[in-house]
Design a protein around this motif. Structure first.
Motif, PDB file in Angstrom:
ATOM      1  N   ALA A  23       0.870  -1.672   0.522  1.00 35.40           N
ATOM      2  CA  ALA A  23      -0.229  -0.050   0.006  1.00 35.40           C
ATOM      3  C   ALA A  23       0.839   1.067  -0.053  1.00 35.40           C
ATOM      4  O   ALA A  23       1.113   2.828  -1.168  1.00 35.40           O
ATOM      5  CB  ALA A  23      -1.150  -0.105   0.759  1.00 35.40           C
ATOM      6  N   MET A  24       2.089   0.885   0.992  1.00 36.83           N
ATOM      7  CA  MET A  24       2.644   2.416   1.087  1.00 36.83           C
ATOM      8  C   MET A  24       3.538   2.389  -0.096  1.00 36.83           C
ATOM      9  O   MET A  24       3.728   3.420  -1.418  1.00 36.83           O
ATOM     10  CB  MET A  24       3.680   2.288   2.089  1.00 36.83           C
ATOM     11  CG  MET A  24       3.639   2.854   3.898  1.00 36.83           C
ATOM     12  SD  MET A  24       4.250   2.248   4.728  1.00 36.83           S
ATOM     13  CE  MET A  24       4.980   0.805   4.483  1.00 36.83           C
TER      14      MET A  24
ATOM     15  N   ALA B 129       2.340   1.598  -3.287  1.00 36.26           N
ATOM     16  CA  ALA B 129       1.331   2.401  -4.437  1.00 36.26           C
ATOM     17  C   ALA B 129       1.186   3.789  -4.345  1.00 36.26           C
ATOM     18  O   ALA B 129       0.995   3.951  -5.634  1.00 36.26           O
ATOM     19  CB  ALA B 129       0.202   1.178  -4.023  1.00 36.26           C
ATOM     20  N   LEU B 130       1.064   4.243  -2.994  1.00 39.17           N
ATOM     21  CA  LEU B 130       0.726   5.616  -2.651  1.00 39.17           C
ATOM     22  C   LEU B 130       1.566   6.051  -3.480  1.00 39.17           C
ATOM     23  O   LEU B 130       1.978   7.425  -4.134  1.00 39.17           O
ATOM     24  CB  LEU B 130       0.782   5.788  -1.280  1.00 39.17           C
ATOM     25  CG  LEU B 130      -0.814   5.687  -0.751  1.00 39.17           C
ATOM     26  CD1 LEU B 130       0.018   5.565   0.692  1.00 39.17           C
ATOM     27  CD2 LEU B 130      -1.267   6.877  -1.420  1.00 39.17           C
ATOM     28  N   THR B 131       3.198   5.827  -3.185  1.00 39.28           N
ATOM     29  CA  THR B 131       4.050   6.445  -3.450  1.00 39.28           C
ATOM     30  C   THR B 131       4.601   6.549  -5.618  1.00 39.28           C
ATOM     31  O   THR B 131       4.832   7.725  -6.237  1.00 39.28           O
ATOM     32  CB  THR B 131       5.845   6.254  -3.092  1.00 39.28           C
ATOM     33  OG1 THR B 131       5.720   4.677  -3.806  1.00 39.28           O
ATOM     34  CG2 THR B 131       5.749   6.339  -1.674  1.00 39.28           C
TER      35      THR B 131
ATOM     36  N   MET C 274       1.066   6.142  -7.619  1.00 44.89           N
ATOM     37  CA  MET C 274       0.355   6.597  -7.873  1.00 44.89           C
ATOM     38  C   MET C 274      -0.500   7.753  -7.575  1.00 44.89           C
ATOM     39  O   MET C 274      -0.774   8.879  -8.509  1.00 44.89           O
ATOM     40  CB  MET C 274      -0.675   4.509  -7.371  1.00 44.89           C
ATOM     41  CG  MET C 274      -0.645   3.780  -8.637  1.00 44.89           C
ATOM     42  SD  MET C 274      -2.388   2.880  -7.494  1.00 44.89           S
ATOM     43  CE  MET C 274      -1.740   1.367  -7.958  1.00 44.89           C
ATOM     44  N   VAL C 275       0.495   8.447  -6.522  1.00 42.99           N
ATOM     45  CA  VAL C 275      -0.371   9.674  -6.105  1.00 42.99           C
ATOM     46  C   VAL C 275       1.195  11.184  -6.683  1.00 42.99           C
ATOM     47  O   VAL C 275       2.388  11.196  -6.006  1.00 42.99           O
ATOM     48  CB  VAL C 275      -0.764   9.917  -4.785  1.00 42.99           C
ATOM     49  CG1 VAL C 275      -0.936  10.828  -4.001  1.00 42.99           C
ATOM     50  CG2 VAL C 275      -1.177   8.612  -4.388  1.00 42.99           C
ATOM     51  N   ASP C 276       0.496  11.820  -7.160  1.00 41.16           N
ATOM     52  CA  ASP C 276       1.317  13.155  -7.746  1.00 41.16           C
ATOM     53  C   ASP C 276       1.174  14.338  -7.182  1.00 41.16           C
ATOM     54  O   ASP C 276       0.174  15.018  -6.944  1.00 41.16           O
ATOM     55  CB  ASP C 276       1.207  12.891  -9.108  1.00 41.16           C
ATOM     56  CG  ASP C 276       2.298  14.565  -9.581  1.00 41.16           C
ATOM     57  OD1 ASP C 276       3.320  14.808  -8.957  1.00 41.16           O
ATOM     58  OD2 ASP C 276       2.002  15.223 -10.817  1.00 41.16           O
ATOM     59  N   PRO C 277       1.639  14.577  -5.637  1.00 41.95           N
ATOM     60  CA  PRO C 277       1.727  15.531  -4.893  1.00 41.95           C
ATOM     61  C   PRO C 277       1.516  17.236  -5.431  1.00 41.95           C
ATOM     62  O   PRO C 277       0.631  18.397  -5.474  1.00 41.95           O
ATOM     63  CB  PRO C 277       2.252  15.355  -3.668  1.00 41.95           C
ATOM     64  CG  PRO C 277       3.541  15.455  -4.603  1.00 41.95           C
ATOM     65  CD  PRO C 277       3.247  14.425  -5.285  1.00 41.95           C
TER      66      PRO C 277
END
Length: 89
Positions: free
Chosen positions: A21-22, A24-26, A28-31
């Motif tokens: 999960a961590m 995947a967050l790094t 897929m998510v673009d800040p």
């Protein structure tokens, strides 16, 4: 013994899900990016006053100098009088 192995495998599986999960967050998510403006007051841009360090006990092997006399003066009329706590005003 088999129940201990099942417990360890279940815990490893949960830890693996957490790491997945961590990851995947790094990925897929673009800040995103945005501009930030910080206002600095003009007084902070002026020359800094020297920092006064608190009085400290200094020990050295040098001989002590003669004490400097301290003079005190009466408060001026511009200074506010000291009010004792609990005293009537």
């Amino acid at each position: 013994m088999p129940s201990l192995i099942r417990l360890v495998i279940a815990l490893l599986f949960l830890v693996g899900l957490g790491y997945a999960a961590m990851f995947a967050l790094t990925v897929m998510v673009d800040p995103g990016e945005k501009d930030i403006t910080v206002r600095i007051p003009a007084r902070d841009l002026m020359a800094q006053q020297p920092v006064r360090l608190p009085d400290a006990q200094v020990t050295s092997s040098l001989p002590a100098a003669a004490p400097v006399p301290v003079t005190t003066s009466a408060p001026s009329a511009e200074e506010a009088p000291l009010v004792e706590p609990g005293a009537p005003e």
